[in-house]
Design an enzyme around this catalytic site. Structure first.
Site, PDB file in Angstrom:
ATOM      1  N   ASP A 101       0.864  -1.174   0.000  1.00  0.00           N
ATOM      2  CA  ASP A 101       0.000   0.000   0.000  1.00  0.00           C
ATOM      3  C   ASP A 101       0.906   1.231   0.000  1.00  0.00           C
ATOM      4  O   ASP A 101       2.089   1.138   0.347  1.00  0.00           O
ATOM      5  CB  ASP A 101      -0.885  -0.042   1.248  1.00  0.00           C
ATOM      6  CG  ASP A 101      -1.657   1.232   1.427  1.00  0.00           C
ATOM      7  OD1 ASP A 101      -2.323   1.671   0.468  1.00  0.00           O
ATOM      8  OD2 ASP A 101      -1.571   1.824   2.524  1.00  0.00           O
ATOM      9  N   ASP A 125      -0.074   5.159   0.868  1.00  0.00           N
ATOM     10  CA  ASP A 125      -0.219   6.146   1.947  1.00  0.00           C
ATOM     11  C   ASP A 125      -0.355   5.462   3.309  1.00  0.00           C
ATOM     12  O   ASP A 125      -1.228   4.626   3.509  1.00  0.00           O
ATOM     13  CB  ASP A 125      -1.445   7.026   1.669  1.00  0.00           C
ATOM     14  CG  ASP A 125      -1.358   7.699   0.307  1.00  0.00           C
ATOM     15  OD1 ASP A 125      -1.340   8.921   0.251  1.00  0.00           O
ATOM     16  OD2 ASP A 125      -1.276   6.970  -0.710  1.00  0.00           O
TER      17      ASP A 125
END
Ligand SMILES: [Zn+2]
Length: 417
Positions: free
Chosen positions: A230, A232
């Site tokens: 992922d 952020d």
């Protein structure tokens, strides 16, 4: 003719070609051509047909090819004689044919992009510019380099029929000239093994990688394993809807963790939801700048991402400034597994052997939906979003701890040991 695993490099290349159905081979030789001719002959003992052309004076990598133009097929593959290669040649060949490219260049990110000649591509993978060293320090570049293997449509070389007087190099001269003429150059991005043996150190390393099986298992004919990352809150500080490259900051230890994945044969694949695009807060061009900066910061620490996937969509419409065409229910927005499935197709991934690392429950739910194992990291929102009632397989404080765990607990197998 240098030996790798007891066999001349050239013979490895001929075997690679033959095993993918390429049996008509032209060797463009110069230095010690006699040695090559004596060993390879007409190629019949290797199951291929070989003709060797000896240039009298060095014409450059592309110049030698142009001089042999009348012997070339309508489409052909170019390999350099000093590179150890193990790529699925049929796969790049099909991509070249389907895309109707004038030339298809094998490209990849590397672990030293700042002192490499880089290229810039469109979202569809078409080459738009070549950026040669040295690079401006006030600009962020994609981490993509010309790996030195091509599929070329002969007709695109028509302007050079009759050869060239000055020595011509593919990377420095021919491809930029083709681009200027409006030719369509496709960047075929692949993590497969291709390295030149240009120094004694590199030669030793390639011999070692051959012996330990790194070369053999890199071909996309072999299922690969990945760690999905992922963005952020996992790789970078969670700024609540990052919309400018200037605001991007890597989290501590992230570059080191990604570099560990690179070194241990894991494909590092970014998969990120970016509804800021649908909301009209960040253009695709700015998102590209953001990802260029991410790749530049990782590259400074000799780490790279094999692929970057993003979902620009968002399902809830009816807000000022939004982009209606992106306000849809899609298959790529996590927790949907669309980006994982796309990566599996692009990189021949074995999802059951892969992992996803994220900081939110939508990441963990995406891992469940995609059939990969999951780790929640306690950075970013640390799972406090609570949107999906799902439990990760493991929880760690940082990406570095997670990557150490994955590498140490990897199951050795015939393909991956
Ligand atoms: Zn989407």
């Amino acid at each position: 003719m240098i030996l790798i695993g007891g066999k001349p490099l050239l013979e490895h290349q001929i075997e690679l070609a033959r095993s993918h159905g390429f049996t008509d081979i032209i060797i463009l030789a110069c230095y010690r051509a006699d040695l090559i001719k004596r060993y390879i002959g007409d190629g019949s003992r290797f199951g291929v047909s070989v003709s060797t052309i000896v240039e009298r004076e060095p014409l450059g990598t592309a110049g030698a090819l142009l001089a042999a133009m009348d012997q070339l097929a309508e489409n052909f593959v170019v390999l350099y004689g000093d590179t150890m290669v193990n790529i699925d040649l049929q796969r790049i060949w099909e991509r070249h044919r389907q895309s109707r490219a004038d030339a298809t260049l094998l490209v990849h990110p590397n672990d030293h992009p700042l002192d490499s000649d880089l290229l810039e591509t469109s979202a569809g993978g078409w080459i738009e510019a070549f950026h040669n060293r040295p690079h401006a320090t006030d600009h962020w570049f994609q981490n993509l380099v010309n790996a030195g293997l091509y599929v070329i449509r002969k007709a695109a070389l028509e302007p050079w029929a009759g050869g060239s007087r000055a020595p011509l190099d593919f990377g420095k001269d021919l491809f930029p000239a083709l681009l200027n003429r409006g030719s369509r150059l496709l960047a075929y991005n692949s993590p497969e093994f291709i390295k030149d043996i240009g120094t004694p150190e590199r030669y030793d390393r390639i011999c070692a990688e051959y012996q330990t099986g790194v070369v053999a298992r890199s071909s996309l004919r072999t299922p690969q394993r990945a760690v999905f990352l992922d963005r952020d809150g996992t790789l970078i500080s969670d700024k609540d809807c990052l919309r400018r490259a200037e605001d991007l900051e890597l989290l501590p230890g992230v570059a080191n963790a990604v570099r560990q994945l690179n070194h241990h044969g894991w494909r590092a694949v970014l998969a990120t939801n970016q509804p800021v695009v649908a909301k009209g807060w960040c253009s695709e061009a700015e998102l590209q700048r953001i990802h260029n900066k991410l790749e530049t910061l990782l590259g400074r620490e000799h780490a790279f991402l094999d692929r970057i996937y993003f979902c620009p969509h968002h399902p809830e419409s009816g807000f000022a400034g939004e982009r209606a065409e992106l306000k849809i229910c899609c298959q790529c927005r996590k927790p949907a597994p669309g980006m994982l499935i796309q990566a599996a197709a692009d990189l021949n991934l074995d999802l059951a052997q892969s992992w996803l690392i994220g900081d939110s429950t939508s990441d963990i739910q995406a891992a469940v939906n995609g059939g990969v194992r999951s780790v929640l990291v306690r950075t970013g929102c640390a799972g406090r979003d609570g949107r999906y009632p799902v439990a990760p397989h493991f929880v760690f404080d940082t990406l570095g701890q997670t990557v150490d765990f994955i590498i140490q607990n990897a199951e050795p197998s015939a393909q991956h040991s």
